[in-house]
Every structure is written in structure tokens, then in C-alpha cells.
Design an enzyme around this catalytic site. Structure first.
Site, PDB file in Angstrom:
ATOM      1  CD  GLU A 135      41.196  48.107  41.777  1.00  0.00           C
ATOM      2  OE1 GLU A 135      41.252  49.344  41.601  1.00  0.00           O
ATOM      3  OE2 GLU A 135      41.088  47.589  42.906  1.00  0.00           O
ATOM      4  CD  GLU A 140      40.771  44.590  48.435  1.00  0.00           C
ATOM      5  OE1 GLU A 140      39.922  44.290  47.573  1.00  0.00           O
ATOM      6  OE2 GLU A 140      41.092  45.758  48.686  1.00  0.00           O
TER       7      GLU A 140
END
Ligand SMILES: *[C@@H]1O[C@H](CO)[C@@H](O)[C@H](O)[C@H]1NC(C)=O
Ligand SMILES: *[C@@H]1O[C@H](CO)[C@@H](O)[C@H](O)[C@H]1NC(C)=O
Length: 336
Positions: A135, A140
Site C-alpha cells: 500500500e 493523508e
């Protein structure tokens, strides 16, 4: 202060494996997202106070909006939330297509901001079980953050050095070095960006900007690198700001990004994290959740009022700036 790359010695260039040109594989603008992405409706795996809507419901309630040149995904900012329900209405989408080595250029006008929010733009393997195939979190953050965090989450045996050059020539700060998702409560190996306005309210105030992620399987190549430029930054490369109409990303080169200067985040994929056993083709995801494992845990320390779930349930007007506004997402693939 960003510096330019030091010139590589000629020998290093000659020793490199096959070079590649990067050509436009897919361009997602406005309505393209409705056709080529899937709206995910499951319970948030990160335990957020969110109700992910299907495409038809999201369109009908304008939590998803597409025009010829804009794509918007937002939180419900009209309704209070039933404390016994799943949570606040929002959107999570994934690309139907997966990409391996790539140059990924996101032109983003606005990202969700504010207390309780936890937006992310990231990519992940379809192999399963997670985190097999890896991932890569490109954008974020939570709550009132104003510095972006980029991270890898992998199977065991993938670590990053904690230092800078020559391994990691980047402007961001290392927050963790073990990418293994099974340690450190799945913190992953993170880099907090040093560029001003890379996240949240300052990002939006500047009209957003450009995120570029490059990933390469070549052990002597760039690994995973991420750059961010604010919209009005004069250093935004021309090929990022105004994509070339030919589909060729940049003049022929080993790596099209060699002259862009210092990335915000660098994750070398060689000795301590080999590409082949940790990464494979990834789909891309945009999501926006509330509270949950990270935004909820960090909520009070972020200076946000009261209880996170209560705040989400009772204050729809607080989510008016909780939206993604995407100008374009362009993905370039190599041809060797
Ligand atoms: C839906 O959202 C778009 C983009 O924010 C906005 O321009 C439009 O007016 C909204 N439509 C309705 C019916 O509220
Ligand atoms: C990175 O670390 C330096 C030195 O500790 C600090 O001054 C700076 O504020 C940090 N940058 C970010 C974005 O956290």
C-alpha cells in the site's frame, strides 16, 4: 529550501538498466470518474464514523458531482446523524484499473479539511490478503493538520533508513522506518512533508496544487518518490502543470523526474525493501472518513472540541469544507 540533484557520474548512468519513456496510460477528468471508478459502500475498515454511499445515492444527494472539468466528492454537510446509524454520509472510490510502474500526476484544487476529518489518496494491491502487494499512501492527514504524511505499508522485510542522502534525498521528515504493517500498530514507514501548505486548510487557501508519485521496480532507480507543489509555486514542472498533448510525459530520459529537484518523500526499494516481493500492480483510492483509528485517536490532541463522534453526529455545518475537488488525475506508464 530545496536543492537540485547532484549530477550523476557518467558511469552510474551507463550502468543503469533499460531506460523508459513514459506515455499517458489514462487521464481521469470530470465524468471519467463516474465511468471508470467504483463506489465502495462497506463499513470503514478503519472504524470511522462514516456512511459510504453508492454512486447513485451520492449523485442524488450531490455528495458526488461531476462536470466536464471537475470531479467533487464531499461529506454530507446538511444533516445531523443518527447516533445509532453508521455515520456521516461520505464517499470512497477505487479505480477499476491497476497500475504497476508509473508516474501519477494529481492536480487537486481542494482536499477535505477540519476537525474529525481523515481524507486519503492512496494505492493498494488487489492480490490480498492485505498488505500483500503493498500500500502506498500519497495524501493523508487528520483534523487540523497542515503537513501531509506519505507512508508505505507492506509485508515484513521492508525498512527505510532514518537518514537523508545518499539514500533518501528529500525535504520531508522521517516519522517511522519499518514499513511492515504488522508492527507498530500498522503505522507504516512515514514521511511528513516539509513543503508549506501540503495539507489541509493552508493547502486549500492556496488553491491546492500538484502531487506526483513515481514508482519504479529498478533497484537502482527512484523506488517510490512523491513531490508536492502549491499551485502558484513557480517550480511546478511544465509537464505537471500543462500535460503534453502527445501523451509522452517528458523528453526521453531514464527517469522523467530527474531534474525536478528534491522530492518531499523518497522510499528507496532495493536492499532493505525489494520491489518484487513487496509490490505489484495497484488500484487507486480516494476516501474521506471521520474519527476512527487515527482522526478519532488524535482528535483532542489536535485541538478539536468535545467528543469526535458527537461532533460528527451533531454538526453538519462543520463539514462544509470536507470535500475533494479534483481537476485531473493522469497516470503515465513506461515503455521500455
Ligand atoms: C452540487 O455541487 C456542485 C459543486 O459543488 C454545485 O456547483 C451544485 O450547485 C450542486 N448542486 C446542487 C443541486 O446543490
Ligand atoms: C522536520 O524536523 C525539523 C527538525 O526537527 C523541524 O524543525 C521541522 O519543523 C520538521 N518539519 C516538519 C514538517 O515536521
Amino acid at each position: 529550501m530545496r536543492t537540485r540533484y547532484p549530477l550523476l557520474p557518467l558511469a552510474a548512468l551507463l550502468m543503469r538498466p533499460a531506460s523508459a519513456n513514459f506515455f499517458l496510460a489514462d487521464s481521469y477528468v470530470g465524468h471519467d470518474f463516474l465511468q471508470s471508478w467504483t463506489w465502495e459502500t462497506f463499513d470503514d475498515p478503519t472504524h470511522g464514523r462514516v456512511n459510504y454511499l453508492d454512486q447513485a445515492t451520492a449523485l442524488a444527494s450531490n455528495l458526488t458531482f461531476a462536470s466536464d472539468d471537475k470531479f467533487i466528492m464531499r461529506a454530507d454537510s446538511q444533516n445531523t446523524v443518527d447516533p445509532n446509524g453508521r455515520g456521516r454520509g461520505s464517499v470512497r472510490i477505487k479505480s477499476n484499473k491497476a497500475y504497476d510502474e508509473a508516474v501519477v500526476v494529481l492536480d487537486l484544487q481542494h482536499m477535505p479539511e477540519g476537525c474529525a476529518t481523515w481524507p486519503a489518496f492512496w494505492s493498494l494491491s488487489q492480490a490480498g490478503p492485505w498488505p500483500h502487494g503493498g500500500e502506498i499512501d500519497i495524501i493523508e492527514g487528520v483534523n487540523l493538520n497542515n503537513a501531509n504524511l506519505a507512508s508505505l505499508h507492506t509485508t515484513p522485510g521492508c525498512t527505510m533508513s532514518s537518514a537523508g542522502p545518499p539514500d533518501r534525498f528529500m525535504s520531508g521528515n522521517v516519522t517511522a522506518t519499518d514499513c511492515d504493517a504488522s508492527v507498530n500498530f500498522n503505522q507504516g514507514c512515514g514521511v511528513q512533508f516539509g513543503s508549506p501548505a501540503s495539507y489541509g486548510s493552508p493547502f486549500n487557501a492556496g488553491g491546492g496544487g500538484f502531487f506526483v508519485m513515481v514508482r519504479s521496480r529498478d533497484a537502482s532507480g527512484p523506488g517510490v518518490r512523491i513531490w508536492f507543489w502549491s499551485r502558484d509555486d513557480p517550480r511546478v514542472p511544465l509537464e505537471v502543470r500543462a500535460p503534453p498533448p502527445t501523451g509522452l510525459f517528458a523528453p526521453a530520459s531514464l527517469y522523467p523526474t530527474a531534474w525536478w529537484g528534491e522530492p518531499d518523500a523518497v522510499f528507496p526499494l532495493s536492499d532493505n525493501c525489494d520491489y518484487a516481493s513487496h509490490f505489484d500492480p495497484h488500484i487507486f483510492v480516494f476516501d474521506l472518513t471521520f474519527c476512527g483509528d487515527w482522526a478519532g485517536t488524535a482528535y483532542s490532541a489536535s485541538g478539536c472540541p468535545g467528543d469526535c463522534n458527537d461532533y460528527v453526529n451533531n454538526n453538519p455545518q462543520a463539514f462544509q469544507s470536507a470535500y475533494w475537488e479534483v481537476n485531473s488525475l493522469r497516470i503515465y506508464s513506461p515503455r521500455y
